[in-house]
Design a protein around this motif. Structure first.
Motif, PDB file in Angstrom:
ATOM      1  N   TYR A 141     -37.146  24.096 -32.449  1.00 58.90           N
ATOM      2  CA  TYR A 141     -35.938  23.920 -33.034  1.00 58.90           C
ATOM      3  C   TYR A 141     -36.171  25.505 -32.643  1.00 58.90           C
ATOM      4  CZ  TYR A 141     -39.456  25.703 -36.711  1.00 58.90           C
ATOM      5  OH  TYR A 141     -40.734  26.653 -37.192  1.00 58.90           O
ATOM      6  N   PRO A 142     -34.986  26.064 -33.051  1.00 61.35           N
ATOM      7  CA  PRO A 142     -34.229  27.312 -32.837  1.00 61.35           C
ATOM      8  C   PRO A 142     -34.670  28.711 -33.156  1.00 61.35           C
ATOM      9  CG  PRO A 142     -31.993  25.903 -33.097  1.00 61.35           C
ATOM     10  CD  PRO A 142     -33.365  25.666 -33.733  1.00 61.35           C
TER      11      PRO A 142
ATOM     12  N   ASN B 210     -33.684  17.601 -32.769  1.00 64.07           N
ATOM     13  CA  ASN B 210     -34.683  18.123 -32.079  1.00 64.07           C
ATOM     14  C   ASN B 210     -34.743  18.331 -30.456  1.00 64.07           C
ATOM     15  OD1 ASN B 210     -34.986  18.065 -34.865  1.00 64.07           O
ATOM     16  ND2 ASN B 210     -35.683  20.106 -34.779  1.00 64.07           N
TER      17      ASN B 210
ATOM     18  N   GLY C 115     -39.422  27.421 -29.812  1.00 66.29           N
ATOM     19  CA  GLY C 115     -38.559  27.731 -29.919  1.00 66.29           C
ATOM     20  C   GLY C 115     -38.128  27.768 -28.192  1.00 66.29           C
TER      21      GLY C 115
ATOM     22  N   ARG D 167     -30.907  23.700 -25.091  1.00 64.45           N
ATOM     23  CA  ARG D 167     -28.961  24.300 -25.485  1.00 64.45           C
ATOM     24  C   ARG D 167     -28.791  25.026 -24.198  1.00 64.45           C
ATOM     25  NH1 ARG D 167     -28.498  22.538 -29.860  1.00 64.45           N
ATOM     26  NH2 ARG D 167     -31.107  22.141 -31.328  1.00 64.45           N
TER      27      ARG D 167
ATOM     28  N   ASP E 229     -36.906  24.628 -27.549  1.00 66.07           N
ATOM     29  CA  ASP E 229     -34.957  24.199 -27.529  1.00 66.07           C
ATOM     30  C   ASP E 229     -34.143  25.524 -27.247  1.00 66.07           C
ATOM     31  OD1 ASP E 229     -33.632  23.566 -30.303  1.00 66.07           O
ATOM     32  OD2 ASP E 229     -32.964  25.577 -30.060  1.00 66.07           O
ATOM     33  N   ALA E 230     -34.383  26.695 -26.816  1.00 61.55           N
ATOM     34  CA  ALA E 230     -33.564  27.077 -26.158  1.00 61.55           C
ATOM     35  C   ALA E 230     -33.497  26.270 -24.532  1.00 61.55           C
ATOM     36  CB  ALA E 230     -34.159  28.888 -25.751  1.00 61.55           C
TER      37      ALA E 230
END
Length: 462
Positions: A363-364, A347, A327, A334, A330-331
């Motif tokens: 993944y989120p 991903n 996570g 993004r 992923d963050a």
């Protein structure tokens, strides 16, 4: 982070290994013992492992055997020698597996037109190998499902229907046939998620070869060459591929495309990748020497796309480590590239193995943590589209704690020397400081030349 620069960078010769490390029979036997323990812990009586050319990683991991042209099925039951069924062309290779097996011909696994008059009933073969009435049978192929796809994901199987239906018929109404791929492929607990030192050394060998192939192509390509001629520059040595060799340009420039006879012209979009068992290197950009040769609408390509992308990739490398969650990764991606303009389609990072994408904890909201012994691919793909096309800097790393690093260094000193040199280059030349446990495998570590005709100029944080 520090602003991104575009400048001349001396890419060192990190060396290319010529001998691939071997996996001992003891490694394969230990893997099989762990499989039996996982089977028992899952409450399964029997496992059935399927493989074909595209989906052979689980079977090869367990046995050292992968079917070619044909299919194969391995039945694993308690207190029995595992049975491998395969077509006639693979019988000898199956019999030479790294663990003790019984190998038998099942003609329908062979090619069309070959003699099938002596085909024994598949149900009888499965029953003889240990698929019993009332048994709980786990199916292992290449993917598992979740509640996002089905209310009963454990009952979904990607194996060919005729195989699944036969197994269910043999197990009968009192049995249960379930998807068991998590035993092999779950991000934190799957057998293939954590690798032995020698397996990681094999991945380093493959990554060296894949990245050198892309490097030879990038530094040798010239306008007017065909895409086929450009791939010829790679000088691939025959290591099994994890995906088709990719190279496409201009209007053909779509990520997964194979090369063609098209002549490569100045001003073309450009993408290429080589994937070998345990490694993949990809680069994408523009077939130009500088911004002035870009399409008019994309003249700000560096500032609009390439530099923000590199800043993201650089922080990805600096952040990943043992205990970091998917996570968090992923963050991070993004935060840099969350604007719809960048259109992240995959991903941003995944586990890599014999198959190019084994699974991903990225993944989120993921709480799954990266662990020592994992091989991880930096795989951040902005599908920007016209007029900017895309950029890509895809390579692999491995994660090893202090004990693992010491073991790797002792067992594979030459590979360790290449890894240390890559780490130093990323720090000194590119401005990317890695955690001690992050070991880059590529001979183009984080090296992104956005303009293919200026391969000696790359993006850096310094």
């Amino acid at each position: 982070m520090t602003s991104v620069n575009y400048k001349q960078v001396g890419l060192p010769d990190f060396g290319t290994p010529t001998v691939c490390p071997e996996l001992s029979g003891g490694i394969y036997r230990a893997r099989f013992d762990r499989l039996l323990a996982a089977k028992k812990a899952a409450g399964l009586d029997t496992l059935v492992v399927y493989a074909d050319r595209e989906h052979c990683a689980n079977l090869h991991y367990l046995t050292g055997f992968d079917p070619r042209f044909e299919e194969a099925l391995m039945v694993v039951a308690d207190r029995r020698v595992p049975l491998i069924l395969t077509g006639p062309e693979n019988l000898g290779r199956a019999a030479a597996a790294a663990i003790e097996v019984e190998a038998r011909v099942y003609p329908p696994f062979g090619l069309l037109g070959q003699d099938r008059t002596r085909t024994p009933p598949l149900a009888d073969l499965l029953a003889d190998a240990g698929v019993a009435a009332g048994a709980r049978v786990g199916l292992i192929g290449w993917k598992y499902f979740t509640g996002q796809e089905s209310r009963t994901p454990e009952l979904w199987s990607e194996l060919p229907a005729y195989i699944v239906e036969t197994i269910r018929a043999v197990a009968g109404d009192g049995g249960r046939v379930v998807n068991a791929n998590t035993l092999m492929m779950a991000n934190e607990t799957g057998l293939r998620a954590i690798n032995e030192i020698d397996q990681l050394a094999q991945f380093e060998f493959a990554a060296s070869q894949a990245s050198e192939a892309i490097k030879r192509m990038l530094f040798g390509i010239r306008p007017g060459m065909s895409e086929y001629e450009a791939v010829g520059l790679m000088q691939l040595v025959g290591i099994p591929l994890s995906c088709h060799v990719m190279l496409s340009t201009g209007a053909r420039a779509v990520g997964l495309s194979s090369p063609s006879g098209k002549a490569i012209e100045i001003g073309d979009a450009f993408t290429s990748a080589v994937g070998l068992w345990g490694a993949l290197t990809s680069r994408a950009g523009w077939f130009v020497a500088g911004e002035e040769q870009l399409p008019e609408a994309a003249r700000d390509y560096l500032d609009r796309l390439a530099k923000p992308y590199f800043a993201c990739a650089a922080e990805w490398y600096a952040t990943i480590g043992i205990g970091v969650t998917g996570g968090e990764m992923d963050a991070l991606a993004r935060r840099h590239l969350g604007d719809p303009f960048f259109n992240l389609i995959l991903n941003p990072g995944h586990l890599i193995h014999l198959d190019e994408w084994m699974n991903t904890p990225v993944y989120p909201g993921s709480g799954e943590r990266f662990q020592s012994g994992q091989a991880v691919q930096c795989d951040i793909i902005p599908a920007v589209g016209d007029p900017y096309f895309t950029t890509n800097i895809e390579d692999g790393i491995i994660l090893l704690d202090e004990r693992g690093r010491a073991a790797f260094r002792e067992a594979h000193p030459e590979a360790w020397g290449r890894i240390e040199a890559r780490r130093a280059f990323m720090d000194d030349a590119l401005g990317i400081k890695l955690k001690p446990e992050v070991l880059p495998l590529s001979n183009m570590p984080a090296y992104l030349p956005p303009f293919i005709l200026a391969p000696e100029r790359a993006l850096t944080l310094r």
